[in-house]
Design an enzyme around this catalytic site. Structure first.
Site, PDB file in Angstrom:
ATOM      1  N   ASP A  81       5.960  -1.328  -4.483  1.00 55.35           N
ATOM      2  CA  ASP A  81       4.538  -1.784  -3.907  1.00 55.35           C
ATOM      3  C   ASP A  81       3.280  -1.662  -5.313  1.00 55.35           C
ATOM      4  OD1 ASP A  81       2.853  -3.172  -2.479  1.00 55.35           O
ATOM      5  OD2 ASP A  81       2.054  -1.157  -1.443  1.00 55.35           O
ATOM      6  N   GLY A  82       2.220  -2.688  -4.893  1.00 50.38           N
ATOM      7  CA  GLY A  82       1.556  -2.732  -5.937  1.00 50.38           C
ATOM      8  C   GLY A  82       1.619  -4.186  -7.537  1.00 50.38           C
ATOM      9  N   ARG A 139      -0.770  -6.664  -7.641  1.00 49.74           N
ATOM     10  CA  ARG A 139      -2.327  -5.875  -7.994  1.00 49.74           C
ATOM     11  C   ARG A 139      -2.148  -5.346  -9.726  1.00 49.74           C
ATOM     12  NH1 ARG A 139      -2.696  -1.924  -3.683  1.00 49.74           N
ATOM     13  NH2 ARG A 139      -0.691  -2.769  -3.488  1.00 49.74           N
ATOM     14  N   HIS A 159       5.772  -8.870 -10.129  1.00 50.68           N
ATOM     15  CA  HIS A 159       7.121  -9.034 -10.033  1.00 50.68           C
ATOM     16  C   HIS A 159       8.252  -9.265 -11.277  1.00 50.68           C
ATOM     17  CE1 HIS A 159       5.352  -9.123  -6.145  1.00 50.68           C
ATOM     18  NE2 HIS A 159       5.437 -11.074  -6.007  1.00 50.68           N
ATOM     19  N   TRP A 187       8.299 -13.473   3.685  1.00 52.54           N
ATOM     20  CA  TRP A 187       8.117 -14.839   4.277  1.00 52.54           C
ATOM     21  C   TRP A 187       6.786 -15.843   4.136  1.00 52.54           C
ATOM     22  CZ3 TRP A 187      12.811 -16.868   2.289  1.00 52.54           C
ATOM     23  CH2 TRP A 187      13.471 -15.948   2.485  1.00 52.54           C
ATOM     24  N   ARG A 234       3.851 -15.069   2.841  1.00 54.49           N
ATOM     25  CA  ARG A 234       3.696 -15.292   1.609  1.00 54.49           C
ATOM     26  C   ARG A 234       3.258 -16.793   1.279  1.00 54.49           C
ATOM     27  NH1 ARG A 234       3.413 -10.297  -2.522  1.00 54.49           N
ATOM     28  NH2 ARG A 234       3.976  -9.160  -0.164  1.00 54.49           N
ATOM     29  N   LEU A 245      26.164   6.381  -7.598  1.00 56.24           N
ATOM     30  CA  LEU A 245      24.788   5.650  -6.602  1.00 56.24           C
ATOM     31  C   LEU A 245      25.423   4.639  -5.178  1.00 56.24           C
ATOM     32  CD1 LEU A 245      21.683   6.813  -5.880  1.00 56.24           C
ATOM     33  CD2 LEU A 245      21.224   4.519  -7.722  1.00 56.24           C
ATOM     34  N   SER A 289       5.543   0.252   7.021  1.00 53.54           N
ATOM     35  CA  SER A 289       5.004  -1.563   6.728  1.00 53.54           C
ATOM     36  C   SER A 289       7.164  -1.765   6.918  1.00 53.54           C
ATOM     37  CB  SER A 289       4.736  -1.790   4.952  1.00 53.54           C
ATOM     38  OG  SER A 289       3.801  -2.088   5.270  1.00 53.54           O
ATOM     39  N   GLU A 338      10.767  13.056   4.233  1.00 55.38           N
ATOM     40  CA  GLU A 338       9.416  13.407   3.736  1.00 55.38           C
ATOM     41  C   GLU A 338       8.711  11.999   3.188  1.00 55.38           C
ATOM     42  OE1 GLU A 338       7.690  16.076   3.458  1.00 55.38           O
ATOM     43  OE2 GLU A 338       9.316  16.942   4.690  1.00 55.38           O
TER      44      GLU A 338
HETATM   45  C1  FPP Z   1       5.011  -5.604  -3.354  1.00 54.87           C
HETATM   46  O1  FPP Z   1       3.880  -5.885  -4.501  1.00 54.87           O
HETATM   47  C2  FPP Z   1       6.342  -6.502  -3.869  1.00 54.87           C
HETATM   48  C3  FPP Z   1       6.734  -7.339  -3.211  1.00 54.87           C
HETATM   49  C4  FPP Z   1       6.556  -7.858  -1.960  1.00 54.87           C
HETATM   50  C5  FPP Z   1       8.565  -7.873  -4.392  1.00 54.87           C
HETATM   51  C6  FPP Z   1       9.160  -6.947  -4.633  1.00 54.87           C
HETATM   52  C7  FPP Z   1       9.839  -7.487  -5.136  1.00 54.87           C
HETATM   53  C8  FPP Z   1      10.325  -6.594  -6.663  1.00 54.87           C
HETATM   54  C9  FPP Z   1       9.938  -5.350  -7.397  1.00 54.87           C
HETATM   55  C10 FPP Z   1      10.973  -7.582  -7.738  1.00 54.87           C
HETATM   56  C11 FPP Z   1      12.265  -8.610  -7.251  1.00 54.87           C
HETATM   57  C12 FPP Z   1      12.974  -7.600  -6.910  1.00 54.87           C
HETATM   58  C13 FPP Z   1      14.722  -7.560  -7.527  1.00 54.87           C
HETATM   59  C14 FPP Z   1      15.228  -6.659  -6.778  1.00 54.87           C
HETATM   60  C15 FPP Z   1      15.241  -8.167  -8.349  1.00 54.87           C
HETATM   61  P1  FPP Z   1       3.162  -6.801  -3.593  1.00 54.87           P
HETATM   62  O2  FPP Z   1       3.034  -7.951  -4.236  1.00 54.87           O
HETATM   63  O3  FPP Z   1       2.599  -7.105  -1.925  1.00 54.87           O
HETATM   64  O4  FPP Z   1       1.655  -5.927  -4.842  1.00 54.87           O
HETATM   65  P2  FPP Z   1       0.160  -5.736  -4.153  1.00 54.87           P
HETATM   66  O5  FPP Z   1       0.254  -5.490  -2.447  1.00 54.87           O
HETATM   67  O6  FPP Z   1      -0.319  -5.479  -5.153  1.00 54.87           O
HETATM   68  O7  FPP Z   1      -0.276  -7.509  -3.951  1.00 54.87           O
END
Ligand code: FPP
Length: 235
Positions: free
Chosen positions: A16-17, A20, A33, A65, A67, A126, A191, A202
């Site tokens: 997440d993040g 931002r 991303h 979806w 978004r 892994l 979430s 944990e």
């Molecule tokens: C959450 O951050 C992130 C996502 C919903 C997408 C996660 C995707 C990736 C890390 C890249 C694609 C993955 C692969 C495996 C190629 P956010 O957009 O909700 O961030 P925010 O809370 O700051 O808006």
């Protein structure tokens, strides 16, 4: 890392993040991303190096979806780029699974993920679960439906359904229990991630935004995890 640390067998990460991180830099959200995907590669390799047996990453949820279409498209295209060479993990010993409801994904993505699962299925390193169109409630509904079918076909009686039977229909059946769930970016929510599996996990929440996340942050989370006493309902 120091010897006395307990390395979690299975780690779940809510990446997440990204948005931002990008906003702070005046960049489009998709740049977050893109950086997040690079960090995902690095952290996966690091997990293998320190002896984690399984890693589950939340790449796209059943709720994502909603978004803006442009962002959904950008994430899917980023995914396509990474799927081309199995996230750059070709030749590495990772067993790659995709968890979530795949029927809603584009046909070319489904084809690619099936191919990656097939080519990596005998790998012994892994276990990497990439959660795509994943929702914890959806996973539980799926398992319930599968059990319903088993009842109808006479394979199992309702009174024979126990936790182990249920567990065998989850996406992570047979994998080590999720010891640690990690959420960077300051949010403290599950979430809809690994709802069945997190019963005794944990939780470690961190302020770092995912694109800034480093192996040192993972070490920090594992140190915190190691210091906790897990009682599993006992005393
Ligand atoms: C959450 O951050 C992130 C996502 C919903 C997408 C996660 C995707 C990736 C890390 C890249 C694609 C993955 C692969 C495996 C190629 P956010 O957009 O909700 O961030 P925010 O809370 O700051 O808006």
């Amino acid at each position: 890392m120091a010897e006395e640390l307990h390395i979690p067998r299975h780690i779940g990460i809510i990446m997440d993040g990204n948005g931002r991180w990008a906003k702070k830099r005046g960049l489009p959200r998709t740049a977050g991303h893109t950086k997040g995907a690079e960090v995902f590669q690095k952290i996966t390799r690091y997990c293998e190096k320190i002896g984690v047996k399984a890693l589950t990453v939340y790449a796209f949820s059943t709720e994502n979806w909603s978004r803006p279409q442009s962002e959904v498209d950008a994430i899917m295209n980023l995914l396509r780029r990474y799927l081309k060479d199995a996230f750059g993990f070709k030749g590495e010993n990772f067993k790659i699974n995709f968890i979530g409801e795949r029927s809603r994904l584009a046909p070319d993505i489904i084809e690619k993920i099936e191919e990656i699962e097939e080519t990596s299925k005998n790998n012994t390193g892994l276990i990497l679960n990439v959660a795509l169109n994943y929702g914890g409630r959806d996973e539980i509904v799926h398992a319930a439906r599968s059990l319903g079918r088993e009842i109808l076909s006479g394979k199992i009686k309702p009174e024979e359904i126990d936790e182990a039977a249920f567990e065998s229909f989850t996406y992570t059946a047979g994998q080590p229990p999720v010891d640690l769930i990690l959420r960077p970016s300051g949010e403290q929510r599950i979430s809809n991630f690994l709802l069945w599996q997190c019963a005794y996990s944990e939780f470690v929440y961190m302020d770092t935004l995912w694109p800034d996340f480093t192996p040192a942050d993972l070490d920090r989370a594992i140190r915190e995890y190691s210091g906790r006493q897990r009682r599993f309902g006992g005393i």
